[in-house]
Design a protein around this motif. Sequence first.
Motif, PDB file in Angstrom:
ATOM      1  N   GLU A  93      37.021  29.427  69.010  1.00 56.69           N
ATOM      2  CA  GLU A  93      36.740  30.177  67.902  1.00 56.69           C
ATOM      3  C   GLU A  93      37.532  31.695  68.120  1.00 56.69           C
ATOM      4  O   GLU A  93      37.909  32.395  67.130  1.00 56.69           O
ATOM      5  CB  GLU A  93      35.314  30.602  67.828  1.00 56.69           C
ATOM      6  N   ASP A  94      37.838  32.144  69.243  1.00 61.15           N
ATOM      7  CA  ASP A  94      38.472  33.337  69.351  1.00 61.15           C
ATOM      8  C   ASP A  94      40.180  33.237  68.879  1.00 61.15           C
ATOM      9  O   ASP A  94      40.310  34.133  68.250  1.00 61.15           O
ATOM     10  CB  ASP A  94      38.573  33.751  70.986  1.00 61.15           C
ATOM     11  N   THR A  95      40.568  32.247  69.162  1.00 63.80           N
ATOM     12  CA  THR A  95      42.041  31.889  68.704  1.00 63.80           C
ATOM     13  C   THR A  95      42.181  31.843  67.223  1.00 63.80           C
ATOM     14  O   THR A  95      42.699  32.304  66.445  1.00 63.80           O
ATOM     15  CB  THR A  95      42.664  30.724  69.420  1.00 63.80           C
ATOM     16  N   LEU A  96      41.134  30.881  66.868  1.00 66.74           N
ATOM     17  CA  LEU A  96      41.041  30.835  65.281  1.00 66.74           C
ATOM     18  C   LEU A  96      40.731  32.196  64.800  1.00 66.74           C
ATOM     19  O   LEU A  96      41.287  32.224  63.547  1.00 66.74           O
ATOM     20  CB  LEU A  96      39.614  29.965  64.953  1.00 66.74           C
ATOM     21  N   ASP A  97      40.047  33.016  65.096  1.00 69.24           N
ATOM     22  CA  ASP A  97      39.804  34.411  64.698  1.00 69.24           C
ATOM     23  C   ASP A  97      41.311  35.189  64.711  1.00 69.24           C
ATOM     24  O   ASP A  97      41.327  35.971  63.795  1.00 69.24           O
ATOM     25  CB  ASP A  97      38.679  35.309  65.398  1.00 69.24           C
ATOM     26  N   ARG A  98      41.820  34.982  65.514  1.00 67.78           N
ATOM     27  CA  ARG A  98      43.319  35.513  65.438  1.00 67.78           C
ATOM     28  C   ARG A  98      44.030  34.915  64.073  1.00 67.78           C
ATOM     29  O   ARG A  98      44.764  35.950  63.713  1.00 67.78           O
ATOM     30  CB  ARG A  98      44.152  35.313  66.868  1.00 67.78           C
ATOM     31  N   VAL A  99      44.159  33.836  64.214  1.00 65.16           N
ATOM     32  CA  VAL A  99      44.646  33.388  63.038  1.00 65.16           C
ATOM     33  C   VAL A  99      44.316  33.900  61.833  1.00 65.16           C
ATOM     34  O   VAL A  99      44.913  34.051  60.666  1.00 65.16           O
ATOM     35  CB  VAL A  99      44.541  31.795  62.963  1.00 65.16           C
ATOM     36  N   LYS A 100      42.587  33.898  61.700  1.00 65.21           N
ATOM     37  CA  LYS A 100      42.187  34.337  60.312  1.00 65.21           C
ATOM     38  C   LYS A 100      42.708  35.955  60.083  1.00 65.21           C
ATOM     39  O   LYS A 100      42.535  36.160  59.074  1.00 65.21           O
ATOM     40  CB  LYS A 100      40.651  34.238  60.527  1.00 65.21           C
ATOM     41  N   LYS A 101      42.774  36.449  61.282  1.00 68.05           N
ATOM     42  CA  LYS A 101      42.964  37.901  61.131  1.00 68.05           C
ATOM     43  C   LYS A 101      44.529  38.107  60.452  1.00 68.05           C
ATOM     44  O   LYS A 101      44.602  38.910  59.602  1.00 68.05           O
ATOM     45  CB  LYS A 101      42.919  38.600  62.368  1.00 68.05           C
ATOM     46  N   ILE A 102      45.489  37.354  60.748  1.00 67.03           N
ATOM     47  CA  ILE A 102      46.794  37.355  60.392  1.00 67.03           C
ATOM     48  C   ILE A 102      46.629  36.717  58.600  1.00 67.03           C
ATOM     49  O   ILE A 102      47.289  37.391  57.847  1.00 67.03           O
ATOM     50  CB  ILE A 102      47.644  36.400  60.931  1.00 67.03           C
ATOM     51  N   PHE A 103      45.980  35.719  58.619  1.00 67.05           N
ATOM     52  CA  PHE A 103      45.899  35.072  57.090  1.00 67.05           C
ATOM     53  C   PHE A 103      45.260  36.190  56.156  1.00 67.05           C
ATOM     54  O   PHE A 103      45.844  36.213  55.078  1.00 67.05           O
ATOM     55  CB  PHE A 103      44.927  33.999  57.128  1.00 67.05           C
ATOM     56  N   LYS A 104      44.271  37.080  56.722  1.00 65.99           N
ATOM     57  CA  LYS A 104      43.821  38.136  55.747  1.00 65.99           C
ATOM     58  C   LYS A 104      44.778  39.037  55.298  1.00 65.99           C
ATOM     59  O   LYS A 104      44.374  39.741  54.447  1.00 65.99           O
ATOM     60  CB  LYS A 104      42.550  38.613  56.306  1.00 65.99           C
TER      61      LYS A 104
END
Length: 325
Positions: A93-104
């Motif tokens: 989940e932590d790494t997924l959140d990093r991907v999401k931050k870039i996506f946003k």
Amino acid sequence: MFRERVRRVIQPPAQENIDKLEKFVKEGNYYGAQQMYKSTSARYASAERYSDALNVLQSGACLQLDKAQITCGAELSLLFAETLAKSKVPYDEDTLDRVKKIFKKFPRLSVPQHLELADDDDLQKLSEAIAAAKTRVEGCSSFLKAAIKWSAEFGAHRYGSPELHDMLADYMYSESPEVDIGKVSFHFVRGKNPKKFASALVNFMGKCYPGEDDLAIVRAILMYLSMGNLRDANKLMDEVKMEVELKNLNFPSSELTQYVNYLLLTLQRDALPLFNMLRQTYKSSIDRESMFNELLDDIAEKFYGVRRRNPLEGIGDFFKMMGGD
């Protein structure tokens, strides 16, 4: 070997480089900063300081996208996702959140409407807006496809993270100047949000060519079923019908939608003869799109154990679609 060790020792902390490069970006030196983001992260990666490389790339991607430097931001985003795979970072989940931050950080901008296309200036504006939208979608798609590939390889679902598929499907649908509903559907069915998928389909019904609306719905249902997902296939159909009713629209009534309604009922029980009879009865409607027969072969295998005539058929479709072909 000694020189390599020295190089590893003298690499400064990542935050020091991040602060320096942030200053470059804020001064408007986007190209210079871009080259330094790439070279700095590459040095960290070659020294196997992958965490530092990822921190530099994430910072650079977000900053460049914040400054509307889409090509630069997309390139660093892609490098971030590829570095996740190269460094074998486990999916969590932590790494997924990093991907999401870039996506946003990828912008969402609508193409100008109500322009006078006879006016050269308006035509130029529209052309530029469409080109910019394509650049955004291509950049974001490349990034998320690489992230999906990483997630599939390092711990998520075998098709990749459902959240990432939903993000990609939503961005492709909302931002593409020319929507390819087949590619959008490919990712939605690997996600976990049939409700949002239904909204996209109903919206698509309002702007597609006549006769495409039922194809889009049936394609989506068959895609779910080809993966053995009867639950979400039924949920999608229910959601589409509810949304159509709420918006006072007409659900596309055709032999094809009639067929898929019967199919959903048939698959709830052990009824291979009925499955085959329906397929033969509605053959002319099914033949409206070539991929429907391939999907039905997959469905027969998933639900009734019917082996495909050629077991190699269908293999590679996932990677073909992921590659954007």
